[in-house]
Design a protein around this motif. Sequence first.
Motif, PDB file in Angstrom:
ATOM      1  N   LYS A 160      82.140  31.557 185.988  1.00  0.00           N
ATOM      2  CA  LYS A 160      82.711  31.453 187.134  1.00  0.00           C
ATOM      3  C   LYS A 160      81.777  31.737 188.197  1.00  0.00           C
ATOM      4  CE  LYS A 160      87.604  31.437 186.137  1.00  0.00           C
ATOM      5  NZ  LYS A 160      87.632  29.998 186.872  1.00  0.00           N
ATOM      6  N   LYS A 161      81.282  31.064 189.098  1.00  0.00           N
ATOM      7  CA  LYS A 161      80.729  31.465 190.363  1.00  0.00           C
ATOM      8  C   LYS A 161      81.567  31.857 191.466  1.00  0.00           C
ATOM      9  CE  LYS A 161      77.126  27.884 189.817  1.00  0.00           C
ATOM     10  NZ  LYS A 161      76.503  26.813 190.588  1.00  0.00           N
ATOM     11  N   LEU A 162      81.596  33.239 191.483  1.00  0.00           N
ATOM     12  CA  LEU A 162      82.505  33.843 192.419  1.00  0.00           C
ATOM     13  C   LEU A 162      82.020  33.829 193.900  1.00  0.00           C
ATOM     14  CD1 LEU A 162      83.525  36.930 190.360  1.00  0.00           C
ATOM     15  CD2 LEU A 162      84.654  35.031 190.809  1.00  0.00           C
ATOM     16  N   ILE A 163      82.045  32.647 194.358  1.00  0.00           N
ATOM     17  CA  ILE A 163      81.745  32.555 195.737  1.00  0.00           C
ATOM     18  C   ILE A 163      82.665  31.316 196.412  1.00  0.00           C
ATOM     19  CG2 ILE A 163      79.226  32.507 195.541  1.00  0.00           C
ATOM     20  CD1 ILE A 163      78.804  29.589 195.197  1.00  0.00           C
ATOM     21  N   PHE A 164      82.879  31.571 197.558  1.00  0.00           N
ATOM     22  CA  PHE A 164      83.723  30.494 198.182  1.00  0.00           C
ATOM     23  C   PHE A 164      83.399  28.956 198.198  1.00  0.00           C
ATOM     24  CE2 PHE A 164      85.698  34.139 200.440  1.00  0.00           C
ATOM     25  CZ  PHE A 164      87.004  33.848 200.185  1.00  0.00           C
ATOM     26  N   GLY A 180      91.899  30.021 190.802  1.00  0.00           N
ATOM     27  CA  GLY A 180      90.599  29.763 189.739  1.00  0.00           C
ATOM     28  C   GLY A 180      89.432  30.766 190.334  1.00  0.00           C
ATOM     29  N   LEU A 181      89.374  31.281 191.329  1.00  0.00           N
ATOM     30  CA  LEU A 181      88.149  32.093 191.632  1.00  0.00           C
ATOM     31  C   LEU A 181      88.398  33.438 191.273  1.00  0.00           C
ATOM     32  CD1 LEU A 181      85.644  31.996 193.909  1.00  0.00           C
ATOM     33  CD2 LEU A 181      87.306  32.525 195.566  1.00  0.00           C
ATOM     34  N   VAL A 182      89.723  33.792 191.299  1.00  0.00           N
ATOM     35  CA  VAL A 182      90.036  35.098 190.859  1.00  0.00           C
ATOM     36  C   VAL A 182      90.238  35.407 189.472  1.00  0.00           C
ATOM     37  CG1 VAL A 182      90.878  36.113 193.300  1.00  0.00           C
ATOM     38  CG2 VAL A 182      92.676  34.945 191.341  1.00  0.00           C
ATOM     39  N   GLY A 183      89.955  34.330 188.702  1.00  0.00           N
ATOM     40  CA  GLY A 183      89.861  34.442 187.237  1.00  0.00           C
ATOM     41  C   GLY A 183      90.957  34.180 186.476  1.00  0.00           C
ATOM     42  N   LEU A 241     104.287  36.264 185.333  1.00  0.00           N
ATOM     43  CA  LEU A 241     103.009  36.507 185.099  1.00  0.00           C
ATOM     44  C   LEU A 241     102.909  37.883 184.752  1.00  0.00           C
ATOM     45  CD1 LEU A 241     101.434  34.958 188.343  1.00  0.00           C
ATOM     46  CD2 LEU A 241     101.656  33.737 186.064  1.00  0.00           C
ATOM     47  N   SER A 242     101.992  38.246 184.112  1.00  0.00           N
ATOM     48  CA  SER A 242     101.735  39.710 183.506  1.00  0.00           C
ATOM     49  C   SER A 242     101.206  40.578 184.873  1.00  0.00           C
ATOM     50  CB  SER A 242     100.665  39.833 182.597  1.00  0.00           C
ATOM     51  OG  SER A 242      99.323  39.401 183.209  1.00  0.00           O
ATOM     52  N   GLY A 243     101.253  42.016 184.577  1.00  0.00           N
ATOM     53  CA  GLY A 243     100.916  42.838 185.860  1.00  0.00           C
ATOM     54  C   GLY A 243      99.532  42.595 186.371  1.00  0.00           C
ATOM     55  N   GLY A 244      98.337  42.191 185.591  1.00  0.00           N
ATOM     56  CA  GLY A 244      97.078  41.866 186.160  1.00  0.00           C
ATOM     57  C   GLY A 244      97.200  40.595 186.691  1.00  0.00           C
ATOM     58  N   MET A 245      97.693  39.586 186.113  1.00  0.00           N
ATOM     59  CA  MET A 245      97.752  38.396 186.855  1.00  0.00           C
ATOM     60  C   MET A 245      98.465  38.493 188.176  1.00  0.00           C
ATOM     61  SD  MET A 245      98.359  35.351 184.230  1.00  0.00           S
ATOM     62  CE  MET A 245      96.878  34.841 183.083  1.00  0.00           C
ATOM     63  N   ARG A 246      99.273  39.169 188.493  1.00  0.00           N
ATOM     64  CA  ARG A 246     100.024  39.336 189.734  1.00  0.00           C
ATOM     65  C   ARG A 246      99.036  40.144 190.551  1.00  0.00           C
ATOM     66  NH1 ARG A 246     104.966  40.410 186.647  1.00  0.00           N
ATOM     67  NH2 ARG A 246     104.399  42.748 186.822  1.00  0.00           N
TER      68      ARG A 246
END
Length: 364
Positions: free
Chosen positions: A12-16, A178-181, A196-201
């Motif tokens: 994943k390219k973590l860029i806007f 998608g940007l935040v995984g 959603l799970s705690g991590g996803m939230r």
Amino acid sequence: MEAVAERNIIDKKLIFPDSLRESEEGFKSTSAEDAYATAPQDVILEVKDLCTGFHTERGFLKAIDGVSFSVKKGEMLGIVGESGCGKSVTSQSIMRLYDERKLVRYTGEVRFLGQNLFDLSEREMQHVRGEKIAMVFQDALSSLNPVFTVGHQIMESLRIHRNISREEAKKRSVEMLGLVGIPDPERRFYQYPFELSGGMRQRVMIAVALACHPRLLIADEPTTALDVTIQAQIMDLIVEMNRKFDMGVMLITHDLGVVAETCSRVIVMYLGQIVEEGLVTDIFDHPQHPYTKGLMASVPRLDSRSGERLHQIKGTVPLLNQIPEGCRFAPRCPYATEACRRSMPDFISTSSTQRARCFRIGEL
């Protein structure tokens, strides 16, 4: 942590994306925008002698007393201390989240990109919150609205601060998920927080915070109630966003290990005051204040001997209506003298990058 990030945000390219970058079209300006443009390029937040007090049944109680610090562009600043020391109140005072008509009174200055936020009207502050300064709160489940989908809540921020259509807001919201995984963001867009799970939230909360590309992110204990693996993933995500977007980050946490690994500078707070601040290397290698030394000694060590008791700072943080005279840490400090109990010590610089509030600096 870097390895965890690579495993969980692979390829994943973590860029806007270009569609998420600010444009002249649809940018809602306020009367403060001209001041933002003329602010220094490196310092984005400068807090000067901030005092926050609350009107309560027990009278007026000052929770924050004379706090001053700054955050630079691209910097990660850690704020540590026990519960009740004023970390969250400081961050929420910067955002002016308390009821100013009945509950709270602020003094001092909070200069964001050169503009004192205390001079802005509530309407102008609404264009700062979320758009220029964003915040990730401790508990994502209580921070997200349970009756709206997560996609709707990201769209809400974009529709308020950007003059875009619903279709464009939806497209950007999916991109942010998608940007935040978050896997399968198109499907997750229509789900509710409880699905959603705690991590996803918590990732959704970060997506909401970053939707408008803020200049400053305040992360108030963003890994609370998450297991250690998810904590590492969330912290890796915040660090990666900080590096990619060159935004300032205020990280409030109890975890000194996280501060040591992610932050460049750290502030130690006790009972509404800063008692020590400096570079992370200064604080961890040469702590000057007894309270900082106590916090450091309370961290479990892998090289500790079997059966060795973990250090504990005696006593608890006093209530706001029971603040002692003199040094506020004196009643719990094993090195306190009569002078400590009578008068408040000044901040003393111990180096060009470190200072502490203690009468006995250099003696301990």
